[in-house]
Design an enzyme around this catalytic site. Structure first.
Site, PDB file in Angstrom:
ATOM      1  CG  ASP A 569      -1.828   1.156   1.353  1.00 52.03           C
ATOM      2  OD1 ASP A 569      -2.763   1.357   0.578  1.00 52.03           O
ATOM      3  OD2 ASP A 569      -1.583   1.967   2.207  1.00 52.03           O
ATOM      4  CD  GLU A 622      -2.439   2.199  -3.169  1.00 47.24           C
ATOM      5  OE1 GLU A 622      -3.248   3.077  -3.383  1.00 47.24           O
ATOM      6  OE2 GLU A 622      -1.712   2.050  -2.438  1.00 47.24           O
TER       7      GLU A 622
END
Length: 684
Positions: A569, A622
């Site tokens: 993330d 990401e």
């Protein structure tokens, strides 16, 4: 006994009284010594002392004349001191009376103490010397109603390891000095094992225990049983006439209304090896979860749990938990060299115990912290760490073997993203295992992607503000319950991806923020530590121990929980020093650029290590910017001079939003917005 001022000044009246059958040769030797002593005594007579000649008669008088011998000894003492001092005979009588009083008190608890044997005589002769030592050091004085702790009865000293030592000229007090006491009470002792436990000293073995709130502490080793002296403030000590430290002994700790028998935690050697410490210091321990945290184990033949924590700035660290009523005072940990690691093996502690680390900050204040490597935690809002041992038996061997045969990016890959707590609210991990695999399989997906599973305090964050990086959230069950869910998905032919959040962490004062009183996991520069968008703290990727914490965490999820891939993330927020920052709010790197070189090195190391250790897994970035080489191998440099980040795939962040926006338009207008459908598929 009155101390002598010369190496030999005649025969001892006590020894004369105890040995009535002396041989003539012994008497002659004593007489010769007496003559020499008399010559020295003559010099004393010139200064006003006129009774040194009585020393000659002490060796010649018959054993039956015990009273005369005592009187002679008293006169000799008067020559050395003053005429007003008490005679040796009077002191001897007082000592015998004290010994009888002590023996009488001991006889109440131990009937065998009254029986005389050669061994018990030896023990009895040792006791007065120990008492004398206690009189010299006020800390060793016992209460009037309590016998001295050092008394050992006859049957106790007959054990092989507890053979009495010969009389030594100097005995030490077993009590701790004021410096060590103060450091232990304030929680700032770096080496509690060096002063607590059992240690050989002149005169025997010193036993010391630190048990706040205890009424009494007794040492038990085989036939040996001795109550330690209460030194106040929770300290207990005793000097026992043993040749060696017992290989194993227990403590009987008496509290109000209960007595606990336990091993002494301070008799054990460190339970963490030199190789572990070296790798931690180098920042290269790829199985860090096996070295730090709470590890149930058998150490030196005793079952318990080893607790270890990295806190290099702490002045002291103690262990608090349900087993000591959350008071860590009596459980200080030891510092292991210069690594910043603190360790304590606690016997009898196992599965399910709650604990935290009580850390003394550099300024002296204390903070109670959850274990950064806890593998099980309490369900929020509770924050304690829990000792855990996995009992799960995996049944997905066929899946793992098949996974390694075909690279993920060369096989069908259709992902169903799910937030477990809200997918079907109220279900546990095991209940999800009964429903989720069939649901996903029926829809035709090959993988599920679980939004962050690691423990987090605020449910509204959906798991993106992590405090327990090594523990699945306890909201839905135990770590083994989560393994059961992953196992069920694998057996149904469904791969498991997991959101992993190494970019930042929240500021909760019981978690990682200023863990040991100073910036530790976060960067020490405020411009680089505070995340401007989320109110969180960014990791210090340039510190090797922090980088090790995160790299090992990625491996942990893949190896311990059989996760098939990590969706990393917020990669963009890690790569750029000026991410969401205005001019003046960030400092350029050493080359004058805005790239976070520490974060780049961390991501490269993480990817290379995971792919090397775990065949068949995939890492997914990401990342929403135009950073060059997100999926390029780490050893291949790109146009910018950087090696690739090493990810296997790049997460198509824009696909969902762009496709929804495209589909929301009237069909007649869509032909003018095809670029919205294709833009997010062109970057890698």
């Amino acid at each position: 006994m009155t101390p002598r001022t010369t190496p030999s000044s005649g025969s001892d009246p006590k020894e004369t009284a105890e040995k009535p059958a002396e041989q003539t040769s012994v008497a002659k030797k004593a007489t010769t010594k007496t003559v020499k002593a008399a010559e020295k005594a003559a010099e004393a007579m010139k200064k006003g002392t006129k009774k040194a000649a009585s020393k000659k008669t002490a060796a010649k008088k018959a054993p039956a004349k015990k009273a005369a011998a005592k009187k002679t000894a008293a006169k000799k003492t008067a020559v050395k001191k003053t005429a007003t001092e008490k005679t040796t005979g009077e002191k001897t009588a007082a000592e015998k009376a004290t010994a009888k009083k002590t023996a009488a008190k001991k006889a109440v608890a131990k009937s065998t103490a009254a029986k005389s044997t050669p061994a018990s005589k030896a023990a009895a002769k040792k006791i007065p010397a120990q008492k004398a030592t206690a009189k010299k050091i006020p800390a060793q004085k016992a209460p009037a109603r309590k016998p001295p702790a050092q008394v050992v009865t006859a049957e106790k000293v007959t054990a092989p390891h507890s053979a009495p030592l010969p009389e030594t000229p100097v005995a030490v007090s077993p009590a701790l000095d004021s410096v060590d006491r103060d450091r232990l009470l304030s929680g700032t002792h770096h080496a509690p094992h060096s002063v607590l436990g059992a240690h050989p000293v002149p005169g025997g073995v010193a036993f010391r225990a630190f048990r706040p709130y205890a009424l009494a502490v007794t040492v038990v080793a085989g036939d040996l049983r001795a109550e330690l002296h209460d030194d106040a403030e929770g300290f207990f000590s005793g000097l026992l006439p043993l040749r060696d430290v017992p290989e194993d002994y227990q403590l009987l700790v008496a509290y109000e209304g209960s007595v606990q028998e336990t091993e002494d935690a301070y008799r054990f050697l460190p339970a963490l090896g030199e190789l572990d410490l070296h790798l931690i210091g180098e920042g290269r321990h790829e199985e860090l979860w096996r070295a730090l945290g709470a590890e149930p184990m058998t150490h030196q033949g005793v079952t318990g749990t080893r607790f270890t924590v990295w806190a290099p700035n702490a002045r002291g660290v103690s262990l608090a938990g349900t087993f000591n009523f959350w008071d860590g005072t009596g459980y200080p940990m030891r510092s292991l060299g210069g690594t910043g690691v603190w360790e304590l093996f606690v016997p009898g502690i196992g599965e399910g115990e709650l604990y935290k680390f009580e850390i003394t900050r550099p300024g002296g204040s204390k903070t109670l912290r959850a274990d950064p490597l806890a593998r099980h935690t309490e369900a929020p809002p509770n924050t304690s760490s829990i000792v855990h041992t996995s009992q799960h038996e995996w049944g997905d061997a066929a899946w793992l073997a098949r996974r390694a045969e075909i690279p993920t990016h060369e096989a069908p890959f259709s992902v169903y993203e799910v937030h477990l707590a809200s997918w079907r609210p109220g279900l546990t991990y095991r209940q999800l295992a009964e429903q989720l695999p069939a649901y996903v399989k029926d829809l035709g997906f090959t993988h599920v992607e679980l939004m962050p599973v690691a423990e987090h305090p605020f449910g509204g964050s959906w798991g993106y503000q992590v405090t327990g990086f090594y523990a699945p959230t306890a909201r839905l069950g135990t770590p083994d319950d989560f393994k059961f869910l992953v196992d069920a998905l694998h057996q149904a032919g469904i791969g498991v991806l997991m959101d992993w959040v190494p970019a930042h962490f929240p500021r909760d004062d019981w978690a990682l923020a200023e863990f040991d009183g100073r910036p530790l996991y976060e960067h020490e520069d405020p411009l680089r530590s505070a995340h401007p968008d989320w109110g969180t703290l960014e990791f210090d990727f340039g510190r090797r121990e922090v980088r090790n914490f995160l790299v090992a965490n990625a491996i942990y999820w893949c190896e311990e929980f059989h996760i098939d891939g990590l969706r990393v993330d917020a990669v963009a927020s890690m790569l750029y020093l000026d991410y969401s920052r205005e001019p003046g709010q960030w400092v350029p790197n050493e080359h004058g650029g805005r790239e976070n070189l520490d974060a780049v090195a961390f991501l490269q190391e993480m990817n290379a290590t995971v792919y090397r250790r775990v065949p068949g897994v995939v890492t997914i970035a990401e990342e929403s910017t135009a950073w060059d080489g997100v999926t390029r191998p780490t050893h291949v440099a790109g146009p910018g001079g950087f090696g690739g980040l090493g990810f296997g795939l790049k997460w198509n962040m824009g696909w969902m939003h762009d496709s929804l926006a495209y589909m929301a338009k009237e069909p007649v207008h869509r032909k003018y917005h095809h670029n919205e459908m294709t833009f997010s598929t062109t970057t890698r």
